[in-house]
Design a protein around this motif. Structure first.
Motif, PDB file in Angstrom:
ATOM      1  N   ALA A 471       0.831  -1.206   0.000  1.00 43.90           N
ATOM      2  CA  ALA A 471       0.000   0.000   0.000  1.00 43.90           C
ATOM      3  C   ALA A 471       0.863   1.253   0.000  1.00 43.90           C
ATOM      4  O   ALA A 471       0.622   2.197  -0.767  1.00 43.90           O
ATOM      5  CB  ALA A 471      -0.934  -0.010   1.203  1.00 43.90           C
ATOM      6  N   LEU A 472       1.854   1.295   0.848  1.00 42.77           N
ATOM      7  CA  LEU A 472       2.716   2.476   0.933  1.00 42.77           C
ATOM      8  C   LEU A 472       3.522   2.662  -0.348  1.00 42.77           C
ATOM      9  O   LEU A 472       3.699   3.789  -0.831  1.00 42.77           O
ATOM     10  CB  LEU A 472       3.649   2.371   2.140  1.00 42.77           C
ATOM     11  CG  LEU A 472       2.954   2.380   3.511  1.00 42.77           C
ATOM     12  CD1 LEU A 472       3.978   2.181   4.628  1.00 42.77           C
ATOM     13  CD2 LEU A 472       2.180   3.682   3.731  1.00 42.77           C
ATOM     14  N   THR A 473       4.008   1.562  -0.921  1.00 42.64           N
ATOM     15  CA  THR A 473       4.743   1.655  -2.186  1.00 42.64           C
ATOM     16  C   THR A 473       3.828   2.140  -3.294  1.00 42.64           C
ATOM     17  O   THR A 473       4.229   2.972  -4.126  1.00 42.64           O
ATOM     18  CB  THR A 473       5.342   0.288  -2.563  1.00 42.64           C
ATOM     19  OG1 THR A 473       6.206  -0.158  -1.511  1.00 42.64           O
ATOM     20  CG2 THR A 473       6.150   0.383  -3.849  1.00 42.64           C
ATOM     21  N   SER A 474       2.588   1.649  -3.330  1.00 45.44           N
ATOM     22  CA  SER A 474       1.625   2.095  -4.342  1.00 45.44           C
ATOM     23  C   SER A 474       1.391   3.594  -4.246  1.00 45.44           C
ATOM     24  O   SER A 474       1.381   4.312  -5.258  1.00 45.44           O
ATOM     25  CB  SER A 474       0.293   1.358  -4.169  1.00 45.44           C
ATOM     26  OG  SER A 474       0.401  -0.005  -4.484  1.00 45.44           O
ATOM     27  N   ILE A 475       1.197   4.069  -3.025  1.00 46.75           N
ATOM     28  CA  ILE A 475       0.950   5.495  -2.823  1.00 46.75           C
ATOM     29  C   ILE A 475       2.116   6.319  -3.343  1.00 46.75           C
ATOM     30  O   ILE A 475       1.930   7.364  -3.983  1.00 46.75           O
ATOM     31  CB  ILE A 475       0.703   5.785  -1.326  1.00 46.75           C
ATOM     32  CG1 ILE A 475      -0.622   5.181  -0.876  1.00 46.75           C
ATOM     33  CG2 ILE A 475       0.715   7.290  -1.047  1.00 46.75           C
ATOM     34  CD1 ILE A 475      -0.838   5.196   0.620  1.00 46.75           C
ATOM     35  N   GLY A 625      -3.911  -6.885  -0.937  1.00 42.27           N
ATOM     36  CA  GLY A 625      -3.943  -8.250  -0.461  1.00 42.27           C
ATOM     37  C   GLY A 625      -4.227  -9.265  -1.548  1.00 42.27           C
ATOM     38  O   GLY A 625      -3.885 -10.441  -1.412  1.00 42.27           O
ATOM     39  N   THR A 626      -4.856  -8.828  -2.658  1.00 40.26           N
ATOM     40  CA  THR A 626      -5.250  -9.783  -3.699  1.00 40.26           C
ATOM     41  C   THR A 626      -4.598  -9.508  -5.050  1.00 40.26           C
ATOM     42  O   THR A 626      -4.253 -10.437  -5.770  1.00 40.26           O
ATOM     43  CB  THR A 626      -6.780  -9.770  -3.878  1.00 40.26           C
ATOM     44  OG1 THR A 626      -7.220  -8.443  -4.223  1.00 40.26           O
ATOM     45  CG2 THR A 626      -7.481 -10.209  -2.599  1.00 40.26           C
ATOM     46  N   LEU A 627      -4.424  -8.233  -5.411  1.00 38.96           N
ATOM     47  CA  LEU A 627      -3.777  -7.856  -6.673  1.00 38.96           C
ATOM     48  C   LEU A 627      -2.284  -7.588  -6.510  1.00 38.96           C
ATOM     49  O   LEU A 627      -1.528  -7.653  -7.462  1.00 38.96           O
ATOM     50  CB  LEU A 627      -4.409  -6.572  -7.241  1.00 38.96           C
ATOM     51  CG  LEU A 627      -5.664  -6.665  -8.080  1.00 38.96           C
ATOM     52  CD1 LEU A 627      -6.095  -5.266  -8.496  1.00 38.96           C
ATOM     53  CD2 LEU A 627      -5.437  -7.519  -9.311  1.00 38.96           C
ATOM     54  N   GLY A 628      -1.907  -7.224  -5.302  1.00 32.68           N
ATOM     55  CA  GLY A 628      -0.515  -6.897  -5.048  1.00 32.68           C
ATOM     56  C   GLY A 628      -0.177  -5.437  -5.216  1.00 32.68           C
ATOM     57  O   GLY A 628       0.978  -5.033  -5.046  1.00 32.68           O
ATOM     58  N   ARG A 629      -1.185  -4.594  -5.521  1.00 30.22           N
ATOM     59  CA  ARG A 629      -0.949  -3.166  -5.727  1.00 30.22           C
ATOM     60  C   ARG A 629      -2.272  -2.408  -5.614  1.00 30.22           C
ATOM     61  O   ARG A 629      -3.334  -3.014  -5.485  1.00 30.22           O
ATOM     62  CB  ARG A 629      -0.350  -2.912  -7.116  1.00 30.22           C
ATOM     63  CG  ARG A 629      -1.184  -3.434  -8.281  1.00 30.22           C
ATOM     64  CD  ARG A 629      -0.983  -2.628  -9.549  1.00 30.22           C
ATOM     65  NE  ARG A 629      -1.528  -1.284  -9.412  1.00 30.22           N
ATOM     66  CZ  ARG A 629      -1.250  -0.278 -10.235  1.00 30.22           C
ATOM     67  NH1 ARG A 629      -0.422  -0.461 -11.240  1.00 30.22           N
ATOM     68  NH2 ARG A 629      -1.786   0.911 -10.057  1.00 30.22           N
TER      69      ARG A 629
END
Length: 969
Positions: A471-475, A625-629
């Motif tokens: 989540a933090l990396t996506s943001i 949790g399911t897609l990875g991003r």
């Protein structure tokens, strides 16, 4: 005019249009809506091939009640995003959706039951769920029509609903991915609990309001050692947690002292000779709360609290306590204790406080400190001494007060046993359920959680191995935020959040489709059944029958089949947090639908700022949790709607604005224009006076469009003039169009609708209506039909028309359709089937623009000078003037001499000179070097164009000037 003078009015090219001055939007908009549906505009747009995909994924509103102004703001912004990208060449699809499960609907059905004297628990759960479904269906239909009335485009015939069978299947399957990847676990920890609704709540389901709470200072007696008999004083705003106390903790870096009471007033619970241990920084405040002034106590010396091995609960020796509180309370240091408020000590009830829970969890002592004194409805267990059955909150508020009898009972008992030092009340911000508006409590209950820091073995670790890391990396690397402050808000929330509470103790929702091994502990490896065949059967059943089949007789045996012994497993009947439902929508909308996206990722999520802890947040956690991003590339956020004074809207204050009422009075386009004129990234104000101002802006813009329509009557391509052959003034307009085209497209791409509208509105009202149209009216009305100047002006009007209508169509959906159909009628015609025309880059001419900037500055001085003469009744119209214009700057003077400056100023003549301006010359302070001396025009008034010129009367056509004579042939 003499009796024998010809009537020239009929020889003018006056505007011809049936486009009405008055819009009549409330009456006419429904006809356009019906027309769009009849000709299938949305579906016809999908037939355009070879266009790149652009998808805004709809955050689902809740299917419960009529729309409020926040809904209108939200959906209109979304509509502008969708429409503008479609008209910029994308295949911009929009699938509206609704959130259908959850407590608000369940609450409504329960209310209906209570009114009929029915008990929810006596109704078969499937019957109850069917009533919830029917209730949601009704409101979906109502809200759909209300959204459509606002001009919102989309696939209204096939929206997504979280209660559709396929959606329920996917939600369950997404949950089972957590089951299979090891992030799902059952734990017992304090969660926010609503005693009124009898369920756990997530942070997104909580809002904060001021609440007056009891506050007490309580005495815990030191047992043993040199300080035996002294009292450690604690402070709490939740007296009801005292019966669940298991420890007192202190701060390692806090300075403590031992204080002896030497005197007391009459009304005081302190006793002379008592010794109290307090943080030195807070001692004076605590004594004051106990009504002790500085003459009534003394400090005996420093205290090292680490020498204290335990303290007694104040109710330990109470008669009738039956040994409930006899054990010594644990006493130790804790990092979260400070001397900024309270007493420097914190009483610990780990069942009702997360910091205390985590302290004793890390110490491995939870079994010793967890209590189960508080029931689902917020009452004490019946067999709890003194307090059994007492309620923390009432079942229903009394005069707005939810306070039950538990706090008062605890305080009274503490007074009785001599355990209270002081009491009071405090007003503070406190969590409340956003549904019932009742306060919530922290309560330790078994719940199901998604672990956000547990390593996921799913082969999708590109952006991290845990939900939090992903989540933090996506943001940081995958998502763009509008405004950028949204990034910081969401990042900080994800960074600090605890594990996700997935379970709710309700009936209307998607169940947690899992089974637990009988006799196994939640920490055992075989506690949860993880079986792909079982999961597949559940998914297939949900697809065919919906989630109700989970509650049918024999469901456990059906789903386990031959893969597990039903006698060895328990079926879980909690339902999922509705935020998990809406967080999963990317899977059954973006991934599964034909009008979704190839990679299951949305181009845009757009919601209110509260959704940083709501839909943006849950969607991010769920997808990580399911897609990875993250399931989105852009997150766009709007603020809240306030009244004209900046106050929050409230029915009790009578300051609410209802979209339906605005639409009935002004029309939906006025509401849409209000949205476009506001900075939606902040809070917006709306009210009667603001809407009047919006309506005025609308009228000005409508008049601009009407002028173009009137002067384009009969225009054909045969009249068209190439830009290179046009007069400078027309080429300047094309330059401005090229500038504006870049600004409009960049603004729409950046979701900056306020910037787009401001740029267009200023251009339309200042550059066009107040300047170009004003100047060119004469040529359009009076020039010959084949004159280059008139043909050029009409060509420019046509180019303006196509750009202004398509630029404004995403905002003023009804009005631009009205404008378009006035010129291009036909059953299949619609501006919303058009794209914004490409604007040639070579229309830009910075040198020409700089020249005309100087010309316009000079013109402003002239028009201001003439306005003075008009005000003083010296002239009636500017055509009566032929001013002398003194220009100091030789470059400006040279520029003015290359154009018909008298036409630019709408005068019959003008004299340009570099002579110094006399003292009496009119000047504008902001325009140096230009002075205007008023002179009247010489000659006679042309009976056709009304200019006053010396040659009037010297031509074949009586009473005309040379230009008009030639136009008449």
């Amino acid at each position: 005019m003499c009796a024998d003078t010809p009537e020239y009015k009929d020889t003018l090219f006056l505007p011809e249009t049936e486009f009405p001055m008055r819009a009549g939007l409330p009456q006419r908009e429904p006809d356009w809506l019906a027309r769009w549906e009849r000709i299938g505009v949305y579906d016809r747009l999908r037939e355009k091939e070879g266009r790149p995909s652009f998808v805004l994924h709809d955050g689902p509103p809740y299917a419960n009640g009529h729309l409020h102004i926040g809904h209108a703001l939200n959906k209109t912004i979304k509509d502008m995003i969708v429409r503008s990208h479609q008209m910029m060449g994308f295949d911009s699809r929009y699938v509206p959706g609704w959130d259908c499960h959850g407590l608000p609907i369940e609450w409504k059905i329960e209310e209906q039951y209570r009114q009929k004297g029915k008990d929810k628990d006596d109704v078969p759960v499937i019957d109850f769920r069917q009533e919830c479904r029917k209730f949601a269906e009704g409101w979906v239909d109502v809200q759909r029509e209300e959204f459509k009335r606002l001009g919102i485009t989309g696939n209204w015939a096939d929206p997504y609903l979280t209660m559709d069978f396929h959606a329920e299947r996917v939600i369950a399957e997404e949950f089972m991915k957590f089951l299979m990847n090891g992030t799902l676990y059952q734990g017992s920890k304090p969660v926010m609990w609503s005693p009124v609704e009898e369920t756990a709540l997530a942070e997104a389901e909580v809002e904060y309001h001021d609440k007056e709470s009891f506050t007490i200072w309580v005495k815990f007696r030191v047992a043993g050692g040199d300080l035996d008999g002294a009292y450690v004083i604690i402070w709490t705003t939740t007296p009801w947690t005292i019966p669940s106390n298991k420890a007192v903790v202190f701060g390692k870096d806090v300075s403590y002292g031992l204080y002896e009471i030497t005197g007391r007033p009459e009304e005081c619970w302190a006793r002379i000779g008592d010794r109290y241990i307090l943080a030195d920084k807070m001692a004076a405040d605590v004594m004051a709360r106990a009504r002790l002034d500085e003459t009534m106590y003394r400090r005996l010396g420093d205290v090292d609290p680490s020498v204290i091995s335990g303290v007694s609960h104040p109710l330990a020796d109470a008669e009738g306590a039956n040994g409930e509180w006899d054990d010594l309370r644990d006493f130790r240091a804790a990092d979260f204790v400070s001397d900024e408020e309270g007493t420097g000590f914190v009483h610990c009830a780990p069942s009702h406080g997360m910091e205390e829970f985590e302290l004793y969890r890390d110490l491995g002592m939870l079994e010793q400190v967890i209590t189960y004194n508080v029931m689902d409805d917020g009452s004490f267990r019946e067999d709890l001494p003194f307090f059994g059955g007492k309620r923390i909150l009432r079942a229903k508020p009394k005069n707005g007060d939810w306070e039950g009898d538990a706090n008062a009972a605890v305080i009274s008992k503490l007074i009785e046993v001599g355990g209270l030092l002081a009491r009071g009340k405090i007003k503070h911000s406190y969590p409340h359920s956003w549904r019932s508006k009742a306060p919530v409590i922290y309560r330790n209950t078994p719940q199901w959680f998604a672990a956000i820091d547990r390593k996921i073995e799913d082969g999708q670790g590109t952006y991290g191995d845990t939900i939090r890391e992903r989540a933090l990396t996506s943001i940081d690397s995958l998502v763009k935020f509008t405004p950028q402050t949204g990034r910081n808000r969401l990042y900080s929330m994800i960074e600090a959040r605890p594990d996700w509470v997935l379970s709710r103790q309700r009936a209307w929702g998607v169940p947690l489709t899992c089974f637990t091994k009988k006799g196994a502990l939640p920490t055992d490896a075989d506690f949860l059944l993880r079986n792909e065949a079982v999961n597949w059967r559940i998914g297939e059943a949900f697809e065919a029958e919906g989630a109700d089949c989970w509650y049918a007789d024999g469901a456990k045996e059906r789903f386990l089949a031959n893969d597990a012994n039903p006698d060895e497993y328990d079926q879980v009947f909690d339902v999922l947090d509705v935020w998990f439902d809406s967080g999963s929508t990317h899977a059954f909308v973006l991934r599964d639908r034909a009008d979704g996206t190839e990679d299951g990722i949305a181009d845009v999520y757009m919601e209110g700022t509260d959704q940083h802890r709501g839909w943006f947040h849950s969607s991010l956690l769920q997808a990580c949790g399911t897609l990875g991003r993250a399931p989105y590339r852009n997150v766009v956020t709007h603020g809240f709607t306030l009244d004209e004074k900046g106050n929050k809207m409230s029915k009790s204050l009578g300051n609410t604005i209802v979209p339906d009422e605005v639409v009935k009075q002004y029309g939906a386009d006025i509401l849409r224009l209000w949205v476009a004129q506001t900075d939606y990234t902040a809070d917006q104000r709306i009210g009667p006076e603001i809407l009047k101002g919006v309506a005025d802006s609308y009228r000005r813009l409508r008049n601009t469009m009407r002028f173009m329509l009137g002067n384009l009557a009969g225009f054909t391509d045969a009249e068209r003039v190439e830009p290179a052959d046009m007069p400078e003034l027309e080429r300047w307009v094309l330059h401005r169009l090229a500038e504006l085209d870049e600004r409009v497209r960049a603004g729409y791409k950046a979701y900056d609708f306020q910037g787009v509208f401001r740029a267009i509105f200023e251009f339309a009202t200042v550059d066009l209506s107040s300047f170009y149209f004003d100047v060119r009216k004469d040529a359009l009305y009076c020039d010959g039909a084949h004159s280059l100047r008139r043909r050029s002006a009409r060509t420019v009007l046509d180019l303006l028309f196509h750009r202004l209508t398509t630029w404004l169509a995403p905002i003023l959906v009804f009005t631009m359709e009205d404008v378009w159909l006035d010129r291009f009628p036909g059953e299949g015609s619609s501006v919303h089937l058009e794209d914004m025309p490409e604007t040639p880059a070579d229309w830009r001419d910075e040198v020409l623009a700089a020249k005309w900037s100087g010309i316009r500055r000079a013109r402003r001085v002239v028009t201001a000078a003439l306005e003075v003469q008009r005000r003083d009744k010296v002239i009636g119209a500017s055509l009566e003037a032929a001013p002398v214009v003194h220009v100091a700057d030789p470059d400006v003077l040279a520029a003015l001499k290359t154009v018909a400056f008298e036409d630019i100023c709408i005068t019959s003549g003008v004299s340009l000179t570099d002579d110094p301006a006399p003292d009496e010359a009119f000047r504008l302070p902001e325009t140096e070097g230009i002075g205007v001396v008023f002179e009247t025009a010489d000659g006679e008034k042309c009976q056709r164009c009304w200019k006053i010129l010396p040659d009037v009367g010297a031509h074949a056509h009586t009473g005309t000037c040379r230009r008009c004579n030639e136009a008449l042939g």
